[in-house]
Design a protein around this motif. Structure first.
Motif, PDB file in Angstrom:
ATOM      1  N   ALA A  87      10.795  20.263  -5.650  1.00 57.53           N
ATOM      2  CA  ALA A  87       9.624  19.731  -4.932  1.00 57.53           C
ATOM      3  C   ALA A  87       9.989  18.491  -4.109  1.00 57.53           C
ATOM      4  CB  ALA A  87       8.496  19.416  -5.924  1.00 57.53           C
ATOM      5  N   VAL A  88      10.936  17.679  -4.610  1.00 58.90           N
ATOM      6  CA  VAL A  88      11.407  16.513  -3.834  1.00 58.90           C
ATOM      7  C   VAL A  88      11.986  17.001  -2.509  1.00 58.90           C
ATOM      8  CG1 VAL A  88      13.123  14.657  -3.728  1.00 58.90           C
ATOM      9  CG2 VAL A  88      11.852  15.056  -5.857  1.00 58.90           C
ATOM     10  N   GLU A  89      12.799  18.052  -2.580  1.00 59.00           N
ATOM     11  CA  GLU A  89      13.408  18.593  -1.360  1.00 59.00           C
ATOM     12  C   GLU A  89      12.329  19.175  -0.439  1.00 59.00           C
ATOM     13  OE1 GLU A  89      16.244  18.387   0.055  1.00 59.00           O
ATOM     14  OE2 GLU A  89      15.919  19.870   1.651  1.00 59.00           O
ATOM     15  N   GLN A 135       7.741   9.210  -5.794  1.00 61.82           N
ATOM     16  CA  GLN A 135       7.967   8.481  -4.536  1.00 61.82           C
ATOM     17  C   GLN A 135       7.798   9.419  -3.346  1.00 61.82           C
ATOM     18  OE1 GLN A 135       8.611   4.980  -4.314  1.00 61.82           O
ATOM     19  NE2 GLN A 135       7.889   5.560  -2.268  1.00 61.82           N
ATOM     20  N   ALA A 136       8.315  10.658  -3.476  1.00 63.78           N
ATOM     21  CA  ALA A 136       8.192  11.634  -2.371  1.00 63.78           C
ATOM     22  C   ALA A 136       6.705  11.955  -2.131  1.00 63.78           C
ATOM     23  CB  ALA A 136       8.976  12.893  -2.700  1.00 63.78           C
ATOM     24  N   ILE A 137       5.926  12.020  -3.202  1.00 64.93           N
ATOM     25  CA  ILE A 137       4.493  12.301  -3.057  1.00 64.93           C
ATOM     26  C   ILE A 137       3.782  11.109  -2.407  1.00 64.93           C
ATOM     27  CG2 ILE A 137       2.349  12.709  -4.347  1.00 64.93           C
ATOM     28  CD1 ILE A 137       4.164  14.212  -6.454  1.00 64.93           C
ATOM     29  N   ALA A 138       4.130   9.899  -2.865  1.00 66.29           N
ATOM     30  CA  ALA A 138       3.524   8.697  -2.266  1.00 66.29           C
ATOM     31  C   ALA A 138       3.857   8.634  -0.776  1.00 66.29           C
ATOM     32  CB  ALA A 138       4.015   7.437  -2.981  1.00 66.29           C
ATOM     33  N   ASP A 139       5.103   8.943  -0.436  1.00 65.77           N
ATOM     34  CA  ASP A 139       5.525   8.924   0.975  1.00 65.77           C
ATOM     35  C   ASP A 139       4.761   9.975   1.777  1.00 65.77           C
ATOM     36  OD1 ASP A 139       7.310   6.982   0.256  1.00 65.77           O
ATOM     37  OD2 ASP A 139       9.086   8.278   0.299  1.00 65.77           O
ATOM     38  N   LYS A 140       4.603  11.151   1.190  1.00 65.78           N
ATOM     39  CA  LYS A 140       3.859  12.235   1.855  1.00 65.78           C
ATOM     40  C   LYS A 140       2.398  11.833   2.078  1.00 65.78           C
ATOM     41  CE  LYS A 140       0.814  15.736   0.837  1.00 65.78           C
ATOM     42  NZ  LYS A 140      -0.033  15.511   1.973  1.00 65.78           N
ATOM     43  N   LEU A 141       1.788  11.228   1.077  1.00 75.37           N
ATOM     44  CA  LEU A 141       0.374  10.828   1.206  1.00 75.37           C
ATOM     45  C   LEU A 141       0.223   9.794   2.325  1.00 75.37           C
ATOM     46  CD1 LEU A 141      -0.506  10.711  -2.599  1.00 75.37           C
ATOM     47  CD2 LEU A 141      -1.740  12.072  -0.891  1.00 75.37           C
ATOM     48  N   LYS A 142       1.200   8.922   2.444  1.00 70.03           N
ATOM     49  CA  LYS A 142       1.173   7.897   3.489  1.00 70.03           C
ATOM     50  C   LYS A 142       1.379   8.556   4.867  1.00 70.03           C
ATOM     51  CE  LYS A 142       0.925   3.789   4.710  1.00 70.03           C
ATOM     52  NZ  LYS A 142      -0.373   3.205   4.461  1.00 70.03           N
ATOM     53  N   ARG A 143       2.438   9.349   4.947  1.00 69.83           N
ATOM     54  CA  ARG A 143       2.870   9.939   6.221  1.00 69.83           C
ATOM     55  C   ARG A 143       1.826  10.912   6.771  1.00 69.83           C
ATOM     56  NH1 ARG A 143       7.344  12.080   4.088  1.00 69.83           N
ATOM     57  NH2 ARG A 143       6.527  14.170   3.822  1.00 69.83           N
ATOM     58  N   TYR A 195      -0.703   5.021  -2.226  1.00 71.63           N
ATOM     59  CA  TYR A 195      -0.770   5.102  -3.684  1.00 71.63           C
ATOM     60  C   TYR A 195       0.496   4.519  -4.293  1.00 71.63           C
ATOM     61  CZ  TYR A 195      -4.941   7.963  -3.460  1.00 71.63           C
ATOM     62  OH  TYR A 195      -6.213   8.385  -3.230  1.00 71.63           O
ATOM     63  N   ALA A 196       0.330   3.763  -5.392  1.00 66.46           N
ATOM     64  CA  ALA A 196       1.475   3.288  -6.155  1.00 66.46           C
ATOM     65  C   ALA A 196       1.952   4.429  -7.053  1.00 66.46           C
ATOM     66  CB  ALA A 196       1.067   2.084  -7.002  1.00 66.46           C
ATOM     67  N   LEU A 197       3.180   4.328  -7.554  1.00 72.13           N
ATOM     68  CA  LEU A 197       3.709   5.422  -8.374  1.00 72.13           C
ATOM     69  C   LEU A 197       2.889   5.636  -9.643  1.00 72.13           C
ATOM     70  CD1 LEU A 197       7.585   5.483  -8.062  1.00 72.13           C
ATOM     71  CD2 LEU A 197       5.794   6.126  -6.448  1.00 72.13           C
ATOM     72  N   ASN A 198       2.296   4.552 -10.175  1.00 68.57           N
ATOM     73  CA  ASN A 198       1.505   4.748 -11.401  1.00 68.57           C
ATOM     74  C   ASN A 198       0.073   5.228 -11.102  1.00 68.57           C
ATOM     75  OD1 ASN A 198       0.160   2.456 -10.595  1.00 68.57           O
ATOM     76  ND2 ASN A 198       0.815   1.178 -12.332  1.00 68.57           N
ATOM     77  N   GLU A 199      -0.176   5.571  -9.844  1.00 72.45           N
ATOM     78  CA  GLU A 199      -1.454   6.197  -9.468  1.00 72.45           C
ATOM     79  C   GLU A 199      -1.256   7.686  -9.148  1.00 72.45           C
ATOM     80  OE1 GLU A 199      -4.146   2.737  -7.501  1.00 72.45           O
ATOM     81  OE2 GLU A 199      -2.380   3.306  -6.326  1.00 72.45           O
ATOM     82  N   ILE A 200      -0.117   8.211  -9.564  1.00 74.41           N
ATOM     83  CA  ILE A 200       0.219   9.621  -9.292  1.00 74.41           C
ATOM     84  C   ILE A 200       0.720  10.250 -10.588  1.00 74.41           C
ATOM     85  CG2 ILE A 200       1.825  11.169  -8.061  1.00 74.41           C
ATOM     86  CD1 ILE A 200       1.903   8.990  -5.821  1.00 74.41           C
ATOM     87  N   ILE A 201       0.242  11.459 -10.883  1.00 70.25           N
ATOM     88  CA  ILE A 201       0.822  12.225 -11.994  1.00 70.25           C
ATOM     89  C   ILE A 201       1.202  13.614 -11.487  1.00 70.25           C
ATOM     90  CG2 ILE A 201      -1.476  12.922 -12.866  1.00 70.25           C
ATOM     91  CD1 ILE A 201      -0.178  13.132 -15.682  1.00 70.25           C
TER      92      ILE A 201
END
Ligand SMILES: Cc1ncc(COP(=O)(O)O)c(C=O)c1O
Length: 402
Positions: free
Chosen positions: A282-284, A77-85, A91-97
């Motif tokens: 990494a979340v932090e 979720q943090a990665i999806a938020d970062k990609l958006k921001r 990206y949906a969560l199942n589009e990220i590994i």
């Protein structure tokens, strides 16, 4: 005596040249030589305290077990938020590994998609691992030389000429290791216009240095300039460089579900999930204060400016001012043909690098390792004092040539 058979796929690759150069510099240091190592590609800063504290907290709270294979929901979720921001990408969560560093994302993507003989277009100068990773996965790296005159960047005409029916991937790394070259949105658009004629070519963007960009702000992304490429692009990134977290080993790949599913499957039978404690850290890093990013950039900028002007003042050496990352890619054509005090003529950038190491104890990596000569790469991820020492030594070595 048992003789160990090493598989052909390993025999065709070599250890990373930057690790080899670092090992050689360390060995000379242990032997008592005074060595200035400008080799390594990792930030010299401590990981930010709030990130280290998050790791300790996670460990003490019991985050010491297997996690979901593609990464915890919190981190994806943090990665999806970062990609958006930061990149304006959805990206949906199942589009990220989540992977063990960006390195493992790239390797797994090749392993999951390359058939023997499939071609991978690698603009040179390139990060040393791309060609060998393709080779290890039975692919065929196709290096395309991108000269200093063209800013070390791939042109649309070069891309068109390099594509064949066997092309599976194009890799773009911006800002680049080793040159710092950074594609503009317009340059991406022009490459995308070529790709439009070749719908089977996949694109990998290695965005690991996107925040180390001297103009400030995140580097432009291919998918912002060419959103139509989303369904065939794998965006690779990680926390190693931006947050000085190289040892945590957290990277990721974001891409279309079908591709990520293949990476999930292969990872489930190979590396398994990435380290649970590192994922919490990494979340932090992604969700917490971003002050470190701006602070470290200011330091890199000061070093880049000092070192580039120092190099450009040495007769026979020159370098472009890199737009990003933390390296200088130094043109040493002016030294080729010159003679060392021992009477050896410098014929290649490998000779120059060896001469710098043996004569004044400065360790750098030859351009051949990155697919373009005659150059050498020096890392500015070290203090201004060490850089000044390195510069003075290089100037002395060059001054001793005849
Ligand atoms: C261009 C590039 N991509 C990827 C990586 C690997 O990053 P990680 O440490 O996350 O595996 C590096 C590290 O040197 C790099 O320079």
């Amino acid at each position: 005596m048992t003789s160990i058979h090493v598989a052909e796929r390993v025999q065709r690759i070599k250890p990373s040249p930057s690790s080899t150069a670092a090992d050689r510099a360390n060995q000379l240091k242990r032997e008592g030589r005074s060595i200035v190592s400008l080799v390594v590609g990792e930030p010299d800063f401590d990981t930010p305290a709030h990130v280290r504290e998050a790791a300790a907290r996670a460990m003490n709270a019991g985050a010491t077990r297997y996690t979901a294979l593609p990464g915890t929901v919190e981190l994806r979720q943090a990665i999806a938020d970062k990609l958006k921001r930061e990149n304006g990408l959805t990206y949906a969560l199942n589009e990220i590994i989540v992977t063990n560093g960006a390195k493992s994302a790239i390797y797994t993507a090749f392993a999951a998609t390359l058939e023997p003989g499939d071609e991978v277009i690698v603009p040179a100068p390139y990060w040393v691992s791309y060609p060998d990773m393709a080779l290890a996965c039975d692919g065929k790296p196709v290096a395309v030389a991108c000269s200093e005159e063209q800013g070390f960047k791939l042109t649309p005409a070069q891309l068109e000429a390099a594509i064949t029916p066997r092309t599976r991937w194009l890799i773009l790394n911006s800002p680049s290791n080793p040159t710092g070259a950074t594609y503009s949105a317009g340059e991406y658009r022009a490459l995308a216009d070529v790709l439009a004629r070749h719908p089977d070519v996949l694109v990998m963007t290695d965005d690991i240095y996107e925040h180390i960009r001297f103009e400030g702000g995140t580097a432009p992304h291919l998918l912002s300039a060419a959103p139509e490429l989303r369904e065939r692009t794998l965006a690779i990134n990680g926390v190693s460089k931006t947050y000085a977290m190289t040892g945590f080993r957290i990277g990721w790949a974001a891409g279309p579900r079908e591709l990520i599913r293949a990476l999930d499957t292969l990872t489930s039978q190979s590396a398994g999930n990435s380290c649970s404690v590192s994922q919490a850290a990494a979340v932090e890093a992604l969700n917490g204060s971003q002050d470190f990013v701006a602070q470290s950039l200011a330091v890199y900028r000061e070093r880049r400016d000092a070192m580039a002007s120092g190099i450009n003042a040495i007769p026979g050496l020159s370098c472009r001012l890199p737009e990003g990352a933390f390296y200088l890619f130094v043109n040493c054509a002016g030294l080729i043909g010159q003679r060392t005090p021992e009477g050896k003529v410098l014929e290649t950038d490998g000779d120059v690098v060896l001469y710098l190491l043996e004569s004044v104890g400065v360790a750098v990596v030859a351009g051949t390792a990155y697919g373009l000569s005659p150059y050498f790469r020096l890392s500015i991820a070290t203090s201004l004092d060490i850089l000044a020492d390195g510069l003075a030594r290089i100037a002395k070595a060059v001054g001793d040539l005849a």
